[in-house]
Design a protein around this motif. Structure first.
Motif, PDB file in Angstrom:
ATOM      1  N   ARG A   5       0.838  -1.213   0.000  1.00 14.29           N
ATOM      2  CA  ARG A   5       0.000   0.000   0.000  1.00 14.29           C
ATOM      3  C   ARG A   5       0.870   1.258   0.000  1.00 14.29           C
ATOM      4  NH1 ARG A   5      -4.484  -1.943   3.558  1.00 14.29           N
ATOM      5  NH2 ARG A   5      -3.027  -1.593   5.262  1.00 14.29           N
TER       6      ARG A   5
ATOM      7  N   THR B 278      -5.050   2.306  -2.293  1.00 20.74           N
ATOM      8  CA  THR B 278      -6.094   1.923  -1.339  1.00 20.74           C
ATOM      9  C   THR B 278      -6.304   0.423  -1.500  1.00 20.74           C
ATOM     10  OG1 THR B 278      -7.802   2.272  -2.971  1.00 20.74           O
ATOM     11  CG2 THR B 278      -7.317   4.133  -1.547  1.00 20.74           C
ATOM     12  N   SER B 279      -6.907  -0.200  -0.526  1.00 18.70           N
ATOM     13  CA  SER B 279      -7.090  -1.645  -0.666  1.00 18.70           C
ATOM     14  C   SER B 279      -8.335  -2.117   0.060  1.00 18.70           C
ATOM     15  CB  SER B 279      -5.878  -2.386  -0.106  1.00 18.70           C
ATOM     16  OG  SER B 279      -5.892  -2.346   1.302  1.00 18.70           O
TER      17      SER B 279
ATOM     18  N   LEU C 264      -5.774  -4.059  -4.509  1.00 20.04           N
ATOM     19  CA  LEU C 264      -5.116  -2.766  -4.338  1.00 20.04           C
ATOM     20  C   LEU C 264      -5.424  -1.915  -5.559  1.00 20.04           C
ATOM     21  CD1 LEU C 264      -3.232  -4.386  -2.275  1.00 20.04           C
ATOM     22  CD2 LEU C 264      -1.512  -2.711  -2.901  1.00 20.04           C
TER      23      LEU C 264
END
Ligand code: PEP
Ligand code: MN
Length: 330
Positions: A15, A21-22, A31
């Motif tokens: 990240r 973002t994940s 991701l």
């Protein structure tokens, strides 16, 4: 770029490295980086199951990523998108005004076979001197109608101060056009798994609109429905201009179900039925029509709400149009 990575990958490291973002799915982590990143670093190759570079920040919502329409379920009984071929009818007054008024609307839904009742409790009014909605009292009344009549409820959030309440009470959370950019709302909706009806801001491009949807999708909530409700153009004779070209664009380039709201676009009841028929002819996933037991006394959006007789005629006329384009009104 979208990366699917193994569950045992060093997520925080990835990240940070990609400024991504994940979120987690049953089988892997997803991701999402800026679309300006076009390839992953070879040193991460062992963790990566799938990667795709997209041409813009319309990523999770794009048909390039997912070439089928996402399915959204409202409770266990109602499905839109996917292979359902359903056009979901949603109706009710602009605002919950009283128990008597919302109960008349709920009974009318049942009589018409409409499964989803809509009404606002927190109204994003343009003037502070007009009716602002019943707030939580309205939510309680809506919940009562759900329990009594077996309906699903959709109501709007206008800012993040009451978003948790709206999520708790409703079956579909409506993000109002003026709230499309409210990150408090978007973040809370991303954490929920309930269906989110995201309305297009009336001054927002399609790119900006779908990017708002990306905030919800990339936070892990896949149940996003787009809603075109009219944009502001130079024209003043109608309240807004319903952007059907935009709908064609969204159908082609995104994987999200689309619900149309001709009531707010037109602003006048006389045009709503014709527009609704044009919308249904586009093979859309749902229609949101404002109705009121007596529009002349409505506390908000009085000019555009249909009375029950007008809705009845419209509803009947939509069925063959939906069938002609391979859809069914539910
Ligand atoms: C509504 O649905 O009553 C409403 C206020 O809509 P919008 O956010 O599209 O203006
Ligand atoms: Mn309204």
């Amino acid at each position: 770029m979208i990366l699917h990575v193994k569950k045992n990958a060093p997520l925080q490291e990835l990240r940070d490295f990609y400024q991504a973002t994940s979120f987690t799915t049953d089988t892997h982590e997803v991701l999402v980086t800026s679309s300006s990143i076009k390839a992953f670093d070879e040193k991460h190759a062992d963790f990566i199951l799938f990667s795709q570079a997209l041409s813009s920040d319309i990523q999770l919502a794009s048909s390039e990523y997912l070439n089928t329409l996402r399915e959204v379920k409202i409770g266990n009984e109602i499905t839109i998108g996917g292979d359902s071929k359903n056009t979901l009818m949603i109706t009710g007054p602009c605002s919950v005004e009283s128990e008597e008024q919302i109960e008349m609307s709920a009974k009318y839904c049942v009589e018409q076979g409409v499964k989803v009742l809509r009404a606002g409790c927190y109204k994003p009014r343009t003037s502070p001197y007009t009716f602002q909605g019943l707030g939580q009292k309205g939510l309680i009344l809506l919940a009562r109608m759900r329990d009594k009549y077996g309906l699903k409820i959709i109501t709007e959030a206008k800012d993040s101060t009451h978003i948790d309440e709206v999520i708790e009470y409703s079956d579909i959370i409506q993000i109002g056009a003026k709230a499309m950019y409210d990150h408090g709302i978007l973040k809370a909706c991303a954490k929920s798994r309930k269906p989110i009806l995201l309305k297009r801001g009336f001054g927002s491009t399609l790119q900006e609109f779908v990017q708002s949807a990306e905030f919800i999708l990339s936070g892990g909530n896949p149940n996003v429905i787009l809603c075109e409700r009219g944009i502001r153009t130079f024209e003043t004779k109608t309240r807004f201009s319903l952007d059907l070209c935009g709908v064609a664009y969204l159908k082609e380039h995104t994987n999200l179900p689309i619900i149309l709201d001709p009531s707010h676009a037109m602003g006048y009841s006389y045009g709503v039925a014709d527009l609704a028929r044009a919308c249904v002819a586009m093979g859309i996933d749902g229609l949101l029509i404002e109705t009121h037991p007596d529009p002349s006394v409505a506390k908000s959006d009085a000019s555009q709400q249909l009375n029950f007789e007008q809705f009845d005629a419209l509803h009947t006329s939509l069925k063959p149009i939906a069938n002609a384009v391979g859809m069914q009104i539910i």
